[in-house]
Design an enzyme around this catalytic site. Sequence first.
Site, PDB file in Angstrom:
ATOM      1  CE  LYS A  42      -1.042   6.354  -2.078  1.00  0.00           C
ATOM      2  NZ  LYS A  42      -0.371   7.526  -2.403  1.00  0.00           N
ATOM      3  CE  LYS A  99      -1.659   7.429   0.922  1.00  0.00           C
ATOM      4  NZ  LYS A  99      -0.863   8.398   0.844  1.00  0.00           N
ATOM      5  CG  ASP A 112       3.312   7.841  -1.057  1.00  0.00           C
ATOM      6  OD1 ASP A 112       4.131   8.217   0.259  1.00  0.00           O
ATOM      7  OD2 ASP A 112       2.425   8.048  -0.463  1.00  0.00           O
TER       8      ASP A 112
END
Length: 255
Positions: A161, A200, A96
């Site tokens: 995300k 996400k 991430d």
Amino acid sequence: MTSPVKVHELAKMIDHSLLHPTMTDSDMVQGCKVALEYDVASVCIKPYAVPLAVNILKHSNVLVGTVIGFPHGNSTLEIKVAETIQACKDGAVEIDMVVNIGKVLQEAWDYVEREIAAVCKATHENGGILKVIFENDHLPEAKYKIRLCEICSKLGVDFVKTSTGYGFVKGADGSYNYKGATPEDLELMRSHSDQKVQVKAAGGVRTLDDLLKVKALGVSRIGATATVAIIQEAKERFGDGADKGVVIEDSPSGY
């Protein structure tokens, strides 16, 4: 519109977050055990603790992920790549990475694309998947998020995300707050990303209802610290039938 939902499938939407700066090694060990007990998708753990998580979860279906350039995205491109390679060597399979937010705001898109491309290449060459964190609370206009979705789609990023969970914005009264994953941003990110790019939601998804609502918006993963509460509530609400598949109403938007 209705769709079948299983408790286990909901658990496999959760990246159990173990990133708070005050967390000790023993806290992260306990967090890995929670992830193991509830059989979530992954743990997202501090970079130095990746080997610890790999050891605890090695015989399970729970993946190990970590963060790069976290939480502000200000590391150099070279350091982000080095962090990524080291994390993958240590056993992380999910990365991430926080974008360089300042570069996004000044619309230095060549730099932003080079950075994401370099980290994506390093991740994929080492067998991992990449989630690019936009930190939407710092992006006041939709145009920034749309362009990031377009770049990530072009480069074959695995996930876009919303947030780190730590992107606090200073208000007029001097207090710091953040919104995290909003329905509007999730709808925007899903509609402007290639269908192969998953979404996400992170920041503010704390209850079962929150999870169900973002799922209805096309989200396939969430970052959560409230994993136990979410899954326990799912078990209580749906009962044993949920593990076999029960039918619930999809929520159109808003939470």
